[in-house]
Each structure stands twice: as C-alpha cells, then as structure tokens.
Design a protein around this motif. Structure first.
Motif, PDB file in Angstrom:
ATOM      1  N   LYS A   5      73.009 -31.687  -5.096  1.00 40.55           N
ATOM      2  CA  LYS A   5      71.568 -31.635  -4.858  1.00 40.55           C
ATOM      3  C   LYS A   5      70.860 -32.664  -5.732  1.00 40.55           C
ATOM      4  O   LYS A   5      71.093 -32.731  -6.942  1.00 40.55           O
ATOM      5  CB  LYS A   5      71.019 -30.226  -5.139  1.00 40.55           C
ATOM      6  CG  LYS A   5      71.480 -29.186  -4.126  1.00 40.55           C
ATOM      7  CD  LYS A   5      70.727 -27.865  -4.294  1.00 40.55           C
ATOM      8  CE  LYS A   5      71.106 -26.879  -3.200  1.00 40.55           C
ATOM      9  NZ  LYS A   5      70.314 -25.612  -3.290  1.00 40.55           N
ATOM     10  N   GLU A  34      65.575 -33.900  -2.049  1.00 40.16           N
ATOM     11  CA  GLU A  34      64.195 -33.492  -1.790  1.00 40.16           C
ATOM     12  C   GLU A  34      63.377 -34.660  -1.232  1.00 40.16           C
ATOM     13  O   GLU A  34      62.452 -34.458  -0.449  1.00 40.16           O
ATOM     14  CB  GLU A  34      63.542 -32.991  -3.089  1.00 40.16           C
ATOM     15  CG  GLU A  34      64.092 -31.671  -3.596  1.00 40.16           C
ATOM     16  CD  GLU A  34      63.803 -30.522  -2.647  1.00 40.16           C
ATOM     17  OE1 GLU A  34      62.646 -30.386  -2.212  1.00 40.16           O
ATOM     18  OE2 GLU A  34      64.747 -29.772  -2.332  1.00 40.16           O
ATOM     19  N   ASP A 159      66.505 -23.881   2.135  1.00 39.80           N
ATOM     20  CA  ASP A 159      67.879 -23.542   1.750  1.00 39.80           C
ATOM     21  C   ASP A 159      68.533 -22.639   2.792  1.00 39.80           C
ATOM     22  O   ASP A 159      69.728 -22.768   3.075  1.00 39.80           O
ATOM     23  CB  ASP A 159      67.901 -22.858   0.379  1.00 39.80           C
ATOM     24  CG  ASP A 159      67.651 -23.838  -0.760  1.00 39.80           C
ATOM     25  OD1 ASP A 159      67.835 -25.061  -0.545  1.00 39.80           O
ATOM     26  OD2 ASP A 159      67.264 -23.391  -1.854  1.00 39.80           O
TER      27      ASP A 159
END
Length: 243
Positions: A5, A34, A159
């Motif tokens: 991530k 992100e 998620d």
C-alpha cells in the motif's frame, strides 16, 4: 497474496515494472495507491482519478502457462473479475467495451492497462493495472465517465471493494490456469457492449462505417460484420467504437 500500500506514486504499473527488473515479483503481488500522478490507460491515455476517491491498483500474475498468442485471455479474465465484483455491488447495466473498459449503461467506470512480460517469445508474467471509479463526483471534460457513487448514491468503503475485486481476480485467474478458454470466451462475449447491434466505428483514417460486433478473435482482435457480409478482425490501433 502480497499487498503493498502506497500513499502516492507516479504509476502502480511502473512501480511493479521497476520491481520486476530486479527480480520477478511473487505471484499475485498487488500494489495499491491512494494517488497516482501519472496513471495511464490504453493507448497512453491519462487516467483521471481524484486522490483517495477511487481504487487504483496493479497486480503481477505469473502466466507462463499461456502461449504468447493467448495473452488476450488475461484481458478477458480481468474484465470478467471486475464485472462480477460490480454485480455483487448491484451496479446496473454492466458491459465490457472492447478490449476491457467496463461500462454501466454507456458510462465508463473502470479501465484496465495490461503490460505483459515476454522473454524469448515466451510469456512470463503480466502486470495488470486497474482503475475503478468509486466515490469520485466530478470528472473534468469526461462526459462519459462515472463512478459507483454517482450511479447509486452510496459512499463505498474502498478496502471492501478491493477485497471483493481481489477475490474475483483470484477466481478468474484460477479458471484461466485450468485452461477453461471456451467458458471464459463465452462469458466475455456475452457481456460485450453492443454485441450483435448495428454500431458506428471509426477507422484509422478517421472515416466512419457501420457494422455489427460478432465477438473477439483468439488473438483479441475485434470481429466486425461489415455491410458486404464479411467478418473482418481489427486490432486496437485500427478501429474505435463510437458510442
């Protein structure tokens, strides 16, 4: 499954490619960000995504069990995995706009960029980049773009959506590993946008013509029935489907 991530990266595909230069990543390594500052789509197009609103990920899949000429099956199973995920989320009127854009009605909600690793004319691995518009509300100068939130009014947990998607990707890649080519092709073609409907296409020289989508060749070319009752196969650089 190994998930990496990141907050911000130029491109999750580029990140995985950089890793793969040094050593082959573990099968089903996933990179999710992100924000992508240089996200790309098909034919070098820029992928527009608002920070933290959408799902932008890439995964590495070992695909040496496929022949080079079978590589379009990777596109097929990825598109099917996205469709199945969206069906679970009750997104309406889903279809695949060849080769692997995902539409709800005629609005694009997901795009895929696949970059295959071929060595000595043998398929080694595939880097699969997926952009899925989830909670974004505004798309600058993209009238055909939409998101899950705009379609349903729901604010989604990214998620949870990612978890659903990864499960479906695992399922369909297992199906591909079992060499279920016929089943995969039939499911893919049943979901093709405007299949067997009179449609307008634009050729490489910008001229337009009418035809009927009949399916996809083994190599992934779009098969179009033309006015003279001949089916001709076109690759991605040769033709585009007008809405």
């Amino acid at each position: 499954m190994h998930i990496i991530k990141l907050n911000a990266i130029d491109s999750t595909n580029a990140y995985l490619k950089a890793i793969s230069v040094k050593k082959v990543p573990k099968d089903f390594t996933v990179v999710v960000a992100e924000e992508q500052t240089k996200g790309r789509g098909q034919m070098g197009a820029h992928w527009q995504s608002e920070t933290s609103k959408n799902l932008t990920l890439s995964l590495f899949k070992e695909v040496s069990f496929l022949k080079v000429e079978q590589q379009f099956y990777i596109s097929k199973v990825v598109a099917l995995a996205i469709i199945k995920t969206l069906e679970i989320l009750n997104i309406p009127k889903l279809s695949i706009k060849w080769p692997n854009d995902i539409l709800s009605a005629n609005k694009k909600i997901s795009g895929v960029l696949i970059e295959n690793v071929i060595k000595n004319n043998k398929l080694q691995g595939s880097i699969v980049g997926i952009g899925l518009n989830i909670n974004q509300k505004f798309f600058n100068n993209l009238p055909k773009a939409s998101s899950l939130h705009l379609l349903t009014g729901v604010v989604y947990n990214k998620d949870e959506v990612m978890s659903l998607l990864l499960k479906q990707l695992e399922f369909y890649f297992r199906k591909l590993e079992s060499l279920s080519f016929k089943d995969i092709s039939e499911e893919y073609e049943s979901l093709m946008f405007r299949i067997n409907k009179p449609s307008t296409f634009k050729a490489l020289n910008e001229t337009q013509f009418i035809g009927y989508i009949k399916g996809v060749s083994e190599e992934g070319k779009l098969q179009i029935l033309l006015e003279d009752n001949i089916i001709k196969a076109f690759d991605l650089k040769e033709v585009s489907l007008e809405y």
